[in-house]
Design an enzyme around this catalytic site. Structure first.
Site, PDB file in Angstrom:
ATOM      1  N   LYS A 133      70.486 -45.678  92.617  1.00 30.43           N
ATOM      2  CA  LYS A 133      69.381 -45.699  93.576  1.00 30.43           C
ATOM      3  C   LYS A 133      68.251 -46.564  93.047  1.00 30.43           C
ATOM      4  O   LYS A 133      67.536 -47.194  93.789  1.00 30.43           O
ATOM      5  CB  LYS A 133      68.854 -44.272  93.764  1.00 30.43           C
ATOM      6  CG  LYS A 133      69.366 -43.590  94.994  1.00 30.43           C
ATOM      7  CD  LYS A 133      68.592 -42.312  95.276  1.00 30.43           C
ATOM      8  CE  LYS A 133      69.118 -41.679  96.538  1.00 30.43           C
ATOM      9  NZ  LYS A 133      68.445 -40.491  96.975  1.00 30.43           N
ATOM     10  N   ARG A 134      68.076 -46.539  91.736  1.00 32.78           N
ATOM     11  CA  ARG A 134      66.947 -47.251  91.150  1.00 32.78           C
ATOM     12  C   ARG A 134      67.221 -48.740  90.988  1.00 32.78           C
ATOM     13  O   ARG A 134      66.395 -49.569  91.293  1.00 32.78           O
ATOM     14  CB  ARG A 134      66.610 -46.637  89.789  1.00 32.78           C
ATOM     15  CG  ARG A 134      65.387 -45.750  89.802  1.00 32.78           C
ATOM     16  CD  ARG A 134      65.092 -45.177  88.430  1.00 32.78           C
ATOM     17  NE  ARG A 134      66.284 -44.848  87.655  1.00 32.78           N
ATOM     18  CZ  ARG A 134      66.670 -45.532  86.575  1.00 32.78           C
ATOM     19  NH1 ARG A 134      65.980 -46.542  86.142  1.00 32.78           N
ATOM     20  NH2 ARG A 134      67.757 -45.165  85.916  1.00 32.78           N
TER      21      ARG A 134
END
Ligand code: GLU
Length: 503
Positions: free
Chosen positions: A264-265
């Protein structure tokens, strides 16, 4: 061949902790295809019992992303259903979970634990010092008498409720994705998980399981990261005396370089980013269906209906899938090319409005103009967000920051000016402004001037588009219109003249 007993009921149970990750959409798609293939039901449930990680608005975003991808649900927070409500915090308020915790406490299968997290940290550090690789926490209250518990409670100490996990023996379950293979876990390697926090909120392990049971979920299809927790879930089912659902843990999606999971990052994986970039939901759906599942070893482009018909869980692989954004882009291009020009026009309008090239509510003439331009880019468009850049010169005046680009190979400045003048004059004489007429006129001029086609067409291309790479020339001239094309050629001539004065 795995036999599936219909009717099936499956669910997607996202936690509203942020945007919907593309890997989550893949899990949704597998659940949805499974439900639709077997004529069962697909349920959406919001698991928001983790107050610390809760992000306001995330649940709405998740629902909106799912709608965009094109999955529908038979029961869910927005449409209700026979097992309402479909949001765990609301279910907790109704006391749905507490009654089962009380039962477990009463039967000695769970216990109240007054130990603080600081104390646990100290114990963990001590265990590490002793060289223990993993810390399997079993709290001292496991074996407390009722009186001891009552005394601690009387002091008003906060407590969590933990599952009393057996100290020995084995816990087993089967996983459909691994060909129905049994997974055995030594209970000694487990610890006493928290079921209820001191706030009274249930944790995921307890809440999802009670809900899966009450909502008659038959198959739990979820990410592989849950395999390591499944033994706890099995023990909880046993403690509650309930039948277990059938598990299918779908493989992770690895990053393109194979180093770790899609993150996600670090990766551009928010579902709404694909929307913004101009992916077609049907292309994304098709691509994601192939992340960990295949029909055979070669068929890739499949419609939603074909996928429903073909999706079986035995073809879900256990090895990880590999994210390939280039492949997704190619697939999007294929879906774009399958579309009619009218449909693509409609889909492109929002991107052009957003770029400020046309009105937010397109005027009829703008729509018609765009429809005219679509064939020029239809073949090579891969993300719809590319359209404003590819088409901007049709809407905005062109500039020539580097006038030398107007000068074709093996020609000089005066020759280019003379050539452009001649071309401008010829084109101004045309009464019919269409591709064959423009082409005939310019090809005649090439012969008359003894030029190479590339020289003449190249300078006109830069003059009317401001770029060296643009859609096919005659079609571009036609779409731009005679007046605009002639004006731009004059502007180019003027730019060259000014440049030659200063040189
Ligand atoms: N709420 C869990 C999550 O967001 C669901 C996991 C499951 O499907 O059991 O990961």
């Amino acid at each position: 061949m795995i036999h599936i007993n219909a009717p099936v009921r499956v669910r997607f149970a996202p936690s509203p902790t942020g945007f919907l990750h593309i890997g989550g959409v893949r899990t949704v798609i597998f659940n949805w295809l499974f439900a639709r293939h077997y004529g069962g039901q697909f349920i959406l449930r919001i698991e928001d019992t983790d107050e610390k990680r809760y992000v306001a608005g995330a649940a709405e975003d998740i629902l909106e992303s799912l709608r965009w991808v094109g999955v529908d649900w038979d029961e869910g927070p927005d449409i209700g259903g026979p097992h309402e409500p479909y949001v765990q915090s609301l279910r907790s308020e109704l006391g749905i979970y507490q009654q089962y915790v009380d039962q477990l406490l009463l039967r000695g299968l769970a216990y109240k634990s007054f130990i603080t997290s600081e104390e646990i940290e100290v114990m963990k550090a001590a265990a590490q010092e002793r060289g223990l690789k993993s810390f399997r926490f079993r709290s001292r209250e496991r074996d407390w008498s009722a009186d001891q518990v009552a005394a601690a409670e009387a002091e008003g100490k906060p407590y969590t409720v933990r599952l009393k996990v057996p100290l020995s023996g084995t816990t087993s379950f089967h996983d459909l994705v691994r060909g129905g293979e049994a997974i055995n876990v030594n209970n000694h390697d487990l610890y006493d998980i928290v079921l209820l926090k001191s706030s009274g909120m249930p944790v995921y392990h307890l809440a999802h399981l009670i809900d899966d049971h009450l909502m008659n979920i038959t198959h739990v299809i979820r990410g592989e990261e849950w395999v390591s927790s499944t033994a706890y879930h099995v023990l909880l089912y046993q403690a509650l005396g309930w039948d277990m659902p059938i598990y299918a843990h779908v493989p992770n999606i690895l990053r393109q370089d194979g180093r770790g999971k899609l993150s996600k990052r670090k990766d551009d994986v928010a579902t709404n980013r694909f929307w913004e970039r101009g992916y077609l939901p049907e292309a994304l759906f098709n691509y994601l269906a192939l992340q960990g599942w295949s029909y055979d070893d070669h068929t890739e482009i499949m419609s939603r209906d074909e996928l429903i018909e073909r999706f079986t869980i035995d073809r879900v692989q256990s090895s990880p899938a590999r994210w390939n954004p280039d492949k997704l882009k190619d697939m999007n291009g294929i879906y774009i090319r399958q579309m009619s020009a009218d449909e693509l026009t409609e889909r492109l309008l929002p991107y052009l409005s957003q770029a400020g090239l046309i009105n937010a509510t397109p005027l009829p003439e703008e729509r018609a103009y765009v429809r005219h331009l679509v064939p020029l880019i239809h073949e090579r468009l891969e993300e719809m967000q590319e359209a404003p850049e590819l088409l901007s010169f049709f809407f905005q005046p062109v500039e020539y920051p580097n006038p030398l680009l107007l000068i074709p190979k093996k020609m000089d400045m005066p020759g280019t000016i003379a050539t452009l003048r001649e071309a401008q004059s010829r084109l101004s004489e045309l009464f019919i402004w269409d591709v064959p007429t423009i082409e005939a006129s310019l090809r005649t001029l090439v012969d008359e001037l003894g030029l190479k086609a590339g020289q003449l067409f190249g300078t006109i291309r830069v003059a009317i588009t401001g770029r060296t790479v643009a859609p096919p020339l005659f079609e571009t001239l036609e779409a731009l219109g005679q007046d605009r094309s002639l004006d731009r050629m004059l502007a180019a001539i003027q730019t060259l003249e000014e440049a030659s004065e200063t040189m």
